[in-house]
Design an enzyme around this catalytic site. Structure first.
Site, PDB file in Angstrom:
ATOM      1  N   SER A 115      82.909  16.673  32.103  1.00 11.57           N
ATOM      2  CA  SER A 115      82.029  17.613  31.398  1.00 11.57           C
ATOM      3  C   SER A 115      80.717  17.804  32.133  1.00 11.57           C
ATOM      4  O   SER A 115      80.160  18.897  32.146  1.00 11.57           O
ATOM      5  CB  SER A 115      81.719  17.100  29.990  1.00 11.57           C
ATOM      6  OG  SER A 115      82.906  16.801  29.335  1.00 11.57           O
TER       7      SER A 115
ATOM      8  N   SER B  38      92.215  16.252  30.761  1.00  9.62           N
ATOM      9  CA  SER B  38      91.075  15.359  30.584  1.00  9.62           C
ATOM     10  C   SER B  38      89.824  16.170  30.276  1.00  9.62           C
ATOM     11  O   SER B  38      89.782  17.381  30.490  1.00  9.62           O
ATOM     12  CB  SER B  38      90.883  14.496  31.825  1.00  9.62           C
ATOM     13  OG  SER B  38      90.646  15.311  32.941  1.00  9.62           O
ATOM     14  N   CYS B  39      88.836  15.462  29.782  1.00  7.15           N
ATOM     15  CA  CYS B  39      87.573  16.044  29.353  1.00  7.15           C
ATOM     16  C   CYS B  39      86.985  16.905  30.467  1.00  7.15           C
ATOM     17  O   CYS B  39      86.975  16.457  31.613  1.00  7.15           O
ATOM     18  CB  CYS B  39      86.615  14.903  29.016  1.00  7.15           C
ATOM     19  SG  CYS B  39      85.098  15.451  28.289  1.00  7.15           S
ATOM     20  N   PRO B  40      86.489  18.105  30.239  1.00  5.00           N
ATOM     21  CA  PRO B  40      86.243  18.730  28.922  1.00  5.00           C
ATOM     22  C   PRO B  40      87.378  19.623  28.419  1.00  5.00           C
ATOM     23  O   PRO B  40      87.205  20.280  27.405  1.00  5.00           O
ATOM     24  CB  PRO B  40      85.015  19.592  29.222  1.00  5.00           C
ATOM     25  CG  PRO B  40      85.233  20.060  30.630  1.00  5.00           C
ATOM     26  CD  PRO B  40      85.939  18.930  31.332  1.00  5.00           C
TER      27      PRO B  40
END
Lengths: 373, 75
Positions: free
Chosen positions: A78, B13-15
């Site tokens: 992220s 997987s993130c995000p």
């Protein structure tokens, strides 16, 4: 704008040097409130990444242009996305390689001293969790004390120094992090010592770490000193007659908590006796090297965590409570929350649980909470 | 529990689990239920916080052999 990748080692250097760094933490508010990158001159903005999926324009005016920006998330994904979005918006930023997980695992070796006998003493500072481990190296031999889970780091360090690890010690059965002691001892063919009083439920063979045990690493003496209170087996070490490794009993600005094995009331008296009588009888010129630090202001300018015993007797609140009842309530009431998964961590350190590597890493997430102030 | 929409985010997987959940939710009508499957451990806390921040209701979450299943009602 190019996106830069910052390693945990680089972020650690900002932290130690008190170099300004703006942390844009894109984890959830709960995760950020619980635990974050700490540094002398860090400033912060916490906006979860899922609130930025429509664009970063909304936070642009909250980002500084006079210091470097580091985007941080749990594992990396992220923060890389957000750093890319910032870059597209014309804002230069780095993201933390490996995220908070890598930060938690990063160890920074700091040379504490050249010992009189010609040996060296190193402290391994785990900035992300506040754990401190030690290695005594002298004449091709090494001893490791309170090693964290990252066994490879210690093995590689000893190999680089052309030293063979002969002794591995844990000052007590740890509750806040998974010990690397057993793995290091197995890989190096070294003896693994643990105080038997902490090890009633331990399922693997170990050697008892007893009061007065003395081993010699090269020409450097390493002497065990029973110092119960955090656990009943807690043991300190005197290295080269100059350094006092206090384990989780005495820290720079706080003292150990007696409750993590569930017996705060029973052990409060032991803790007081260790701190006030046993340590009180030692030379004030010994340098205290604890197994933890809690705040960045306990870290010295060179990145070490160390202070003379006499300074702690003058300044550490926990060593200056004259009244015994008051001391007992200090260490048994209003204790901070217990470390993440501490029961599972204790069982792992006893060999009862054998979680996979990623589970171990997950169990250790979050700050350490081994002290009372 | 019966869902109106289904999202398979297994292996991502993130995000990405959240990015895809958000996109799938855009397609849904208010009051409809989205079922999401993911293997990303971090998605648990993130989906809970994301649902709360977006005004959605997390109705149920279960885990079965490393696969997390979420039922979320669009708010």
């Amino acid at each position: 704008m190019t996106v830069r990748i910052m390693t945990p080692a680089e972020a650690a250097q900002y932290s130690i040097d008190k170099k300004p760094l703006f942390i844009l933490d894109v984890r959830t508010e709960d995760a950020f409130a619980d635990w974050k990158l700490e540094g002398g001159s860090f400033s912060y903005l916490n906006v979860p990444y899922f609130d930025l999926l429509d664009g970063v324009e909304g936070i642009a005016d909250q980002l500084p242009d006079d210091r470097d920006i580091l985007v941080v998330c749990a594992k990396e994904g992220s923060s890389e996305m957000v750093a890319d979005m910032l870059s597209e918006a014309g804002i230069g930023a780095a993201y933390l390689k490996g995220g908070m997980q890598a930060w938690s695992d990063y160890l920074r070796p700091v040379k504490i001293a050249e010992l009189e006998s010609g040996g060296e003493l190193y402290q391994f500072v785990r900035l992300g969790k506040g754990c401190l481990s030690y290695m005594v190296i002298d004449q091709g031999q090494a001893a490791v004390i309170d090693a964290t889970r990252m066994a490879d780091v210690f093995l590689a360090f000893a190999a680089e120094k052309e030293a063979v690890i002969t002794h591995v010690f844990d000052t007590h059965l740890h509750a806040d992090h998974i010990s690397g002691g057993r793995a290091i001892a197995a890989a190096a063919g070294a003896a693994y010592y643990l105080p038997a009083r902490d090890a009633a439920e331990v399922v693997f063979p170990f050697r008892d770490l007893t009061d007065g045990l003395r081993v010699t690493i090269g020409k450097t003496g390493v002497e065990a000193l029973s110092s119960p209170g955090h656990t009943s087996g807690s043991t300190s070490f005197i290295v080269g007659d100059r350094y006092l490794l206090t384990g989780d009993i005495l820290f720079i600005d706080s003292i150990g908590r007696p409750d993590l094995a569930g017996l705060a009331e029973d052990w409060a008296g032991d803790l007081r006796k260790t701190l006030y009588s046993r340590y009180g009888a030692l030379s004030g010129n010994l340098t205290v090297l604890p197994a933890h630090f809690m705040e960045m202001d306990e870290v010295n300018e060179d990145g070490s965590v160390a202070a003379p015993l006499k300074t702690l007797f003058a300044q550490n609140h926990g060593l200056n409570v004259a009244d015994e009842t008051e001391f007992r309530s200090l260490v048994t009431e209003n204790l901070p929350p217990q470390p993440n998964a501490y029961q599972e961590i204790r069982k792992t350190n006893m060999g009862i649980l054998t979680p996979a590597a990623d589970e171990q890493s997950e169990m250790e997430i979050g700050p350490n909470r081994c002290a009372v102030k | 529990m019966k869902a109106d929409h289904y999202l398979d985010a297994i292996g991502l997987s993130c995000p990405m689990p959240i990015v895809k959940t958000r996109n799938a939710m855009k397609e849904a009508e208010t009051g409809e239920i989205l079922e999401v499957k993911t293997t990303d451990k971090g998605a648990k806390a993130d989906l809970t916080a994301w649902a709360k921040s977006g005004g959605h209701e997390l109705l149920e979450q279960t885990e079965d052999e490393g696969v997390f299943t979420f039922f979320i009602r669009k708010g």
